[in-house]
Design a protein around this motif. Structure first.
Motif, PDB file in Angstrom:
ATOM      1  N   GLY A  25      53.384  17.606   0.885  1.00 41.06           N
ATOM      2  CA  GLY A  25      53.494  16.285   0.972  1.00 41.06           C
ATOM      3  C   GLY A  25      53.608  15.409  -0.317  1.00 41.06           C
ATOM      4  N   ALA A  32      49.007  13.687  -4.848  1.00 43.45           N
ATOM      5  CA  ALA A  32      50.227  14.457  -4.405  1.00 43.45           C
ATOM      6  C   ALA A  32      50.519  15.414  -5.597  1.00 43.45           C
ATOM      7  N   ALA A  35      48.274  18.335  -4.928  1.00 48.67           N
ATOM      8  CA  ALA A  35      48.698  19.020  -3.878  1.00 48.67           C
ATOM      9  C   ALA A  35      49.868  20.096  -4.456  1.00 48.67           C
ATOM     10  N   LEU A 115      56.139  15.212   8.098  1.00 46.11           N
ATOM     11  CA  LEU A 115      55.277  16.596   7.730  1.00 46.11           C
ATOM     12  C   LEU A 115      54.823  17.501   8.784  1.00 46.11           C
ATOM     13  N   VAL A 127      48.476  18.667   1.469  1.00 43.26           N
ATOM     14  CA  VAL A 127      48.790  17.243   1.335  1.00 43.26           C
ATOM     15  C   VAL A 127      47.491  16.918   0.228  1.00 43.26           C
ATOM     16  N   SER A 144      46.363  12.503   5.824  1.00 41.27           N
ATOM     17  CA  SER A 144      45.645  13.803   5.941  1.00 41.27           C
ATOM     18  C   SER A 144      44.959  14.202   7.325  1.00 41.27           C
TER      19      SER A 144
END
Length: 182
Positions: A25, A32, A35, A115, A127, A144
């Motif tokens: 995501g 992000a 991630a 997602l 995420v 999340s």
């Protein structure tokens, strides 16, 4: 970028199973970014592509009867994909080289829903711990929490270095104020 050419591929609007992949995501936050780096490394290890997903919403005025003619969904989706492409392109050099193929997907709607839909058939969903939410003291953001509870594949929540520093700062502030930290 690599000898293989451009590793970025735009995915159509349709969700669903696209085979083994690592879904990540992207809300353009530091979480992000962390991630995405994690997803790139994990996808390289697994030998699968990454699917970078961003969610966008139509402008607030799109339901206004007089403004309907000015709402152009293709332009909004294209702008979301352009922003996603720029973000991924900026992060790719920090990841493994050569990078895995990265599929770009922009979905209109709520991030958690997009997602969760994209998690079907994925090897992993990644995420950030907190994106652009409003409560700095929370360890997990609402997206999340939602994907951890409802995704159909394993979920990894990655904490960015900035979020880690913020948590340490908050913890030290509570310790110096005499509040027990558990």
């Amino acid at each position: 970028m690599t000898e293989q050419g451009d590793p970025l591929v735009v995915v159509d609007e349709q969700g669903g199973d696209r085979g083994p992949r690592v879904v990540v995501g992207v809300d353009f936050s530091t979480g992000a970014r962390a991630a995405l780096l994690f997803a790139l490394q994990d996808a390289t290890r697994r030998g699968v592509p990454v699917e970078a997903v961003t969610a966008y919403r139509p402008p607030d005025y799109w339901m206004d009867f007089y403004a309907v003619a000015s709402y152009q969904p293709d332009q909004i989706r294209t702008a979301a994909l352009d922003r996603l492409r720029s973000f991924v392109t900026e992060v790719l050099p920090e990841g493994p080289q050569p990078p895995p193929v990265v599929r770009l997907h922009a979905s209109m709607g709520v991030a958690a829903d997009a997602l969760i839909l994209e998690s079907h058939g994925a090897d992993l969903l990644v995420v950030g711990s907190r994106g652009h939410g409003g409560f700095a003291s929370m360890l997990l953001g609402s997206v999340s929490m939602q994907v951890a509870q409802h995704a159909s594949c394993p979920v990894t929540v990655v904490h960015s270095p900035e979020a880690h520093r913020e948590r340490l700062h908050l913890r030290r502030g509570r310790q110096s104020a005499g509040t027990p930290v558990g």
